[in-house]
Scaffold this motif. Structure first.
Motif, PDB file in Angstrom:
ATOM      1  N   GLY A 253       1.031  -1.294  -0.063  1.00 46.51           N
ATOM      2  CA  GLY A 253       0.147   0.644  -0.334  1.00 46.51           C
ATOM      3  C   GLY A 253       0.496   1.239   0.310  1.00 46.51           C
ATOM      4  O   GLY A 253       0.162   2.597  -0.122  1.00 46.51           O
ATOM      5  N   ALA A 254       2.428   1.294   0.319  1.00 42.49           N
ATOM      6  CA  ALA A 254       2.727   2.410   0.455  1.00 42.49           C
ATOM      7  C   ALA A 254       3.787   2.122  -1.016  1.00 42.49           C
ATOM      8  O   ALA A 254       4.314   1.506  -1.508  1.00 42.49           O
ATOM      9  N   ALA A 255       4.816   2.853  -1.153  1.00 40.74           N
ATOM     10  CA  ALA A 255       5.938   3.523  -2.693  1.00 40.74           C
ATOM     11  C   ALA A 255       6.420   4.191  -1.781  1.00 40.74           C
ATOM     12  O   ALA A 255       6.928   4.926  -1.171  1.00 40.74           O
ATOM     13  N   CYS A 256       7.746   3.924  -3.216  1.00 48.30           N
ATOM     14  CA  CYS A 256       9.310   4.484  -2.129  1.00 48.30           C
ATOM     15  C   CYS A 256       9.109   5.415  -3.286  1.00 48.30           C
ATOM     16  O   CYS A 256       8.906   5.770  -4.220  1.00 48.30           O
ATOM     17  N   GLN A 257       9.295   6.953  -2.511  1.00 48.42           N
ATOM     18  CA  GLN A 257       8.692   8.359  -3.370  1.00 48.42           C
ATOM     19  C   GLN A 257       9.789   9.169  -3.088  1.00 48.42           C
ATOM     20  O   GLN A 257      10.049   9.709  -1.312  1.00 48.42           O
ATOM     21  N   PRO A 258       9.870  10.588  -3.693  1.00 50.57           N
ATOM     22  CA  PRO A 258      11.197  11.325  -2.537  1.00 50.57           C
ATOM     23  C   PRO A 258       9.959  12.695  -2.161  1.00 50.57           C
ATOM     24  O   PRO A 258       9.498  12.822  -2.164  1.00 50.57           O
ATOM     25  N   LEU A 259      10.699  13.133  -0.964  1.00 51.27           N
ATOM     26  CA  LEU A 259      10.171  13.138   0.101  1.00 51.27           C
ATOM     27  C   LEU A 259      10.741  15.290  -0.656  1.00 51.27           C
ATOM     28  O   LEU A 259      11.421  15.281  -0.342  1.00 51.27           O
ATOM     29  N   ALA A 260       9.340  15.893  -0.321  1.00 52.77           N
ATOM     30  CA  ALA A 260      10.516  18.160  -0.184  1.00 52.77           C
ATOM     31  C   ALA A 260      10.847  18.379   0.487  1.00 52.77           C
ATOM     32  O   ALA A 260      11.556  18.912   0.483  1.00 52.77           O
TER      33      ALA A 260
END
Length: 365
Positions: A253-260
């Motif tokens: 349910g989660a994905a590896c994403q860049p953060l602000a």
């Protein structure tokens, strides 16, 4: 003496004639309607009088029907011919006579697709739906609060929805020939009941909680594997925002994403508009809020994922915790934490507990 007898006899005759007149006039107040359907299913077909559906007739093997005792004057027939066809027929009834209709041709029917829910998760299975002035009375919702009502001739209808623990709700809706119209109705359980869910039960996936309200959980064991009960809702035992290399590094349910704030982390997607069929899949876990389609740490307590991971970090004073990104951070017994009012505001296994400085999110050892 003779004149008195004549007077008495005259009165008797007048009363007798009046009574006979009433008996003879009674049949003139009602009539009969006969007809034949061009298309029908004898196991389904029924013809009833609108406004007096107790006046009805089944249909024989040749499609013939006969309604007796129909009040004189204008009338309308409600005809259910097959599981998919129905019609209305206007007719004028003359007292003491039989009206013979031309062959009645049913049309494609409409249906109401009922979707009934309660505002606080009470179970609505068994709630009944009735359509005024039709044969459709006390139809029962299924376990999911769904019901198909019909076949209905095109037109507008008044519906009533009621059940144990729920005040009656009135609704009006129109449906066209061949139309399947969805009707969504929300019921409010009777607030005067001290134990509402004890009487109504709860919808699938919910349990009866404190105060008679339906909640997702009361105990951790009522949640799935790797989940815990926080604020009467099931949440993951560990917080999101963990470091990752790719999507395979993240929980389902989660994905590896860049953060602000820089770097990457496991982030769950969310929806601002709740999907009624799967609320849990579209909401954020404890300590997170939905921000532009992603579940991120509540900015009222954490400045980004990096700050959330500092919950429980060593500290000498509050300033140290605040520099680590904990909004209003507190240094309590040498560990950083944040103020809270309920478990749902604390991420992961952390819970909102009393302390010397008020309620704070508990920290890992």
């Amino acid at each position: 003496m003779g004149s008195r007898q004549h007077i008495a006899l005259g009165v008797f005759l007048v009363l007798g004639l009046g009574a006979c007149g009433n008996l003879e006039n009674a049949p003139l107040r009602v009539g009969t309607i006969e007809g034949q359907l061009t298309e029908f299913d004898p196991e389904v077909a029924v013809v009833s009088l609108v406004g007096a559906h107790e006046v009805r007739s089944a249909v024989d093997a040749e499609g013939r029907f006969k309604l007796e005792g129909v009040p004189t004057g204008p009338a309308e027939l409600f005809v259910v011919a097959t599981a998919e066809k129905a019609t209305r027929v206007s007719v004028k009834v003359t007292g003491g006579q039989s009206v013979k209709l031309q062959r009645v041709a049913p049309r494609d029917a409409g249906f109401f697709e009922m979707r009934v829910k309660s505002s606080h998760g009470e179970r609505v299975a068994g709630v009944q739906v009735s359509v005024r002035d039709t044969p459709f009375e006390r139809l029962v919702l299924d376990g999911a609060g769904r019901l198909r009502v019909g076949p209905l001739p095109d037109g507008c209808y008044a519906l009533s929805i009621a059940g144990v623990g729920f005040p009656e709700v009135q609704a009006e809706a129109c449906v066209g020939s061949g139309e399947k119209k969805e009707l969504k109705v929300q019921l409010e359980a009777n607030e005067e009941l001290l134990n509402r869910c004890g009487l109504t039960g709860c919808a699938d996936g919910l349990v009866c909680g404190p105060g008679g309200s339906c909640v997702e959980c009361v105990l951790d064991g009522q949640c799935g594997a790797g989940m815990m009960c926080k604020g009467f809702r099931c949440a993951a035992a560990g917080p999101r925002c963990g470091a990752c290399q790719d999507d395979g590094s993240c929980q389902v349910g989660a994905a590896c994403q860049p953060l602000a704030e820089g770097g990457v982390a496991c982030v769950k997607q969310c929806s601002e508009s709740v999907n009624e069929e799967d609320i849990a899949a579209n909401r954020c876990e404890a300590g997170f809020t939905c921000q532009q389609g992603n579940c991120l740490p509540d900015p009222a307590r954490f400045v980004g994922c990096g700050a959330l991971l500092q919950l429980g970090a060593e500290c000498a004073d509050d300033v140290r915790c605040q520099k680590l990104g904990l909004s209003g951070g507190l240094c309590l017994e040498g560990q950083c934490t944040v103020a809270c009012t309920q478990d749902q505001e604390c991420p992961g296994v952390s819970r909102c507990e009393d302390s010397a400085v008020g309620q704070v999110c508990s920290v890992r050892n």
